[in-house]
Design an enzyme around this catalytic site. Structure first.
Site, PDB file in Angstrom:
ATOM      1  N   ARG A  51      48.272  22.176  -0.632  1.00  0.00           N
ATOM      2  CA  ARG A  51      48.612  20.946   0.160  1.00  0.00           C
ATOM      3  C   ARG A  51      48.819  19.915  -1.129  1.00  0.00           C
ATOM      4  O   ARG A  51      49.967  19.370  -1.352  1.00  0.00           O
ATOM      5  CB  ARG A  51      47.935  20.319   1.403  1.00  0.00           C
ATOM      6  CG  ARG A  51      48.464  20.993   2.436  1.00  0.00           C
ATOM      7  CD  ARG A  51      47.195  20.962   3.348  1.00  0.00           C
ATOM      8  NE  ARG A  51      46.219  21.774   2.838  1.00  0.00           N
ATOM      9  CZ  ARG A  51      46.077  23.289   2.951  1.00  0.00           C
ATOM     10  NH1 ARG A  51      47.292  23.688   3.800  1.00  0.00           N
ATOM     11  NH2 ARG A  51      45.387  23.865   2.275  1.00  0.00           N
ATOM     12  N   THR A  52      47.636  19.356  -1.531  1.00  0.00           N
ATOM     13  CA  THR A  52      47.505  18.098  -2.562  1.00  0.00           C
ATOM     14  C   THR A  52      48.566  18.375  -3.612  1.00  0.00           C
ATOM     15  O   THR A  52      49.606  17.400  -3.942  1.00  0.00           O
ATOM     16  CB  THR A  52      46.219  17.755  -2.632  1.00  0.00           C
ATOM     17  OG1 THR A  52      45.553  18.043  -1.781  1.00  0.00           O
ATOM     18  CG2 THR A  52      46.264  16.408  -3.403  1.00  0.00           C
ATOM     19  N   LYS A  80      38.477  25.862 -23.111  1.00  0.00           N
ATOM     20  CA  LYS A  80      38.155  25.805 -24.382  1.00  0.00           C
ATOM     21  C   LYS A  80      36.994  24.741 -24.905  1.00  0.00           C
ATOM     22  O   LYS A  80      36.634  24.587 -25.823  1.00  0.00           O
ATOM     23  CB  LYS A  80      39.223  25.696 -25.522  1.00  0.00           C
ATOM     24  CG  LYS A  80      40.209  26.717 -25.437  1.00  0.00           C
ATOM     25  CD  LYS A  80      41.459  26.500 -26.006  1.00  0.00           C
ATOM     26  CE  LYS A  80      42.734  26.938 -25.718  1.00  0.00           C
ATOM     27  NZ  LYS A  80      43.957  26.574 -26.380  1.00  0.00           N
ATOM     28  N   ARG A 101      42.647  16.570  -9.684  1.00  0.00           N
ATOM     29  CA  ARG A 101      41.549  17.107  -8.819  1.00  0.00           C
ATOM     30  C   ARG A 101      40.657  17.659  -9.959  1.00  0.00           C
ATOM     31  O   ARG A 101      41.060  18.456 -10.823  1.00  0.00           O
ATOM     32  CB  ARG A 101      42.141  18.018  -7.830  1.00  0.00           C
ATOM     33  CG  ARG A 101      40.999  18.789  -7.266  1.00  0.00           C
ATOM     34  CD  ARG A 101      41.574  19.632  -5.951  1.00  0.00           C
ATOM     35  NE  ARG A 101      42.000  18.740  -4.840  1.00  0.00           N
ATOM     36  CZ  ARG A 101      42.389  19.075  -3.913  1.00  0.00           C
ATOM     37  NH1 ARG A 101      42.236  20.535  -3.509  1.00  0.00           N
ATOM     38  NH2 ARG A 101      42.783  18.482  -2.891  1.00  0.00           N
ATOM     39  N   HIS A 129      38.890  11.415  -1.400  1.00  0.00           N
ATOM     40  CA  HIS A 129      40.278  12.252  -1.526  1.00  0.00           C
ATOM     41  C   HIS A 129      41.184  11.291  -1.005  1.00  0.00           C
ATOM     42  O   HIS A 129      41.776  11.191   0.337  1.00  0.00           O
ATOM     43  CB  HIS A 129      40.177  13.467  -0.427  1.00  0.00           C
ATOM     44  CG  HIS A 129      41.228  14.344  -0.678  1.00  0.00           C
ATOM     45  ND1 HIS A 129      42.530  13.898  -1.383  1.00  0.00           N
ATOM     46  CD2 HIS A 129      41.616  15.720  -0.451  1.00  0.00           C
ATOM     47  CE1 HIS A 129      43.245  15.051  -1.380  1.00  0.00           C
ATOM     48  NE2 HIS A 129      42.680  15.845  -0.810  1.00  0.00           N
TER      49      HIS A 129
HETATM   50  N1   CP Z   1      43.909  18.694   2.444  1.00  0.00           N
HETATM   51  C1   CP Z   1      43.846  19.225   1.016  1.00  0.00           C
HETATM   52  O1   CP Z   1      43.091  18.660  -0.026  1.00  0.00           O
HETATM   53  O2   CP Z   1      44.269  20.671   0.901  1.00  0.00           O
HETATM   54  P1   CP Z   1      44.454  21.300  -0.503  1.00  0.00           P
HETATM   55  O3   CP Z   1      42.818  21.675  -0.905  1.00  0.00           O
HETATM   56  O4   CP Z   1      45.327  22.799  -0.205  1.00  0.00           O
HETATM   57  O5   CP Z   1      45.016  20.420  -1.595  1.00  0.00           O
END
Ligand code: CP
Length: 304
Positions: A51-52, A80, A101, A129
């Site tokens: 999603r993100t 590396k 992320r 998040h």
């Molecule tokens: N909600 C969420 O962060 O989903 P993903 O891990 O798929 O990005």
């Protein structure tokens, strides 16, 4: 230049403005379809995501911009030994904004300190998040009409669930929110959230173990997955992974307007029989995630 590392990096007023912009984008997408022409987002994902990452990429494409990036540490020079600090300096030469992320808490903050472009924390370990929180806020506001005066149950892995930590911090800034924290004893919210956010701000909250005991009083139920990737041993994960399963029988005990949210991915914690219940909002939530990320990109690039 601004970054988004925590939901609290935006004031309540700025957050509400961003949600207004996201709503306008959802109603008038054509108005925004060229706003980011010539701009690039880099999605630097050192940890898996569906999603993100893809909603950031959709968001930039919907705005007329372009996308570069990597979807795992293994496909970047991190494999590396390149540091996050060096990587962001390099990415700053290629892109106008970066969504990152990382499995290590604080990595996007380190990146922001060396970056010459805005950095968005797209999830750092079990910490925060913030763009999921903006997504959750938009979902709640669109469904309920307001972000004040409701009871929210947060259920599942409240220890490692970064979406829960960010959402509690954010909602603590609104009025009349009561938290019901539903988890096995081993997966309770970290002390720092209980003490420095909830207790320090005199926020009403209870901690319980059984979902059945509290579901009738909830206005929002926020289900979460037990975070397998954060457990130190498989045995503990296996013991707790199916602790909660929301099914039609439990939904029958809830208010007729109790909406169910989940940041997704789900594993077993919501039975698929709940998906057709009109109160199941978790797939709508995904759509709202694109609008808030469009609004965030515009805001951080000063194009709103
Ligand atoms: N909600 C969420 O962060 O989903 P993903 O891990 O798929 O990005």
């Amino acid at each position: 230049m601004r970054h988004l590392l925590s939901p609290l990096d935006l004031s309540v007023e700025e957050t509400n403005e961003l949600l207004d912009l996201a709503r306008d984008i959802s109603k008038n997408p054509d108005k925004y379809s060229h706003k980011c022409e010539g701009k690039k987002i880099a999605t630097c994902f050192y940890e898996p995501s569906t999603r993100t990452r893809l909603s950031f990429e959709s968001a930039m494409l919907n705005l007329g911009g372009s996308v570069i990036g990597f979807s795992s540490a293994n496909s970047s020079s991190a494999s590396k030994g390149e540091s996050v600090s060096d990587t962001i300096r390099v990415i700053s030469c290629f892109a106008d904004i970066c969504a990152m992320r990382h499995p290590k808490e604080g990595a996007p903050m380190v990146a922001a300190s060396k970056s010459s472009i805005p950095v968005i924390n797209a999830g750092d370990g079990g910490h925060q998040h913030p763009t999921q929180t903006l997504t959750d806020l938009m979902t709640i506001r669109e469904l309920r009409g307001s972000l004040d005066n409701f009871t929210i149950g947060l259920c599942g892995d409240l220890k490692f669930g970064r979406t829960v930590h960010s959402l509690i911090k954010e909602l603590s800034r609104y009025t009349g929110i009561k938290f019901v924290l539903i988890s096995p004893p081993e997966l309770r919210v970290p002390d720092v959230i209980r003490d420095e956010t909830l207790k320090a701000n005199n926020i009403e909250f209870t901690e319980v173990e059984r979902l059945e005991d509290v579901i009738p009083e909830l206005d929002i139920l926020y289900m979460t997955r037990v975070q397998k990737e954060r457990f130190f041993n498989e045995e503990d994960y296996l013991r707790m992974k199916d602790f909660y399963i929301l099914d039609a029988a439990k939904m029958a005990m809830a208010k007729p307007d109790m909406y169910v949210l989940h940041p997704l991915p789900r594993v077993n914690e919501i039975s698929t029989e709940v998906d057709d219940d009109p109160r199941a909002a978790y797939f709508k939530q995904v759509q709202y995630g694109v609008y808030v990320r469009m609004a965030l990109i515009l805001t951080l690039l000063g194009l709103n």
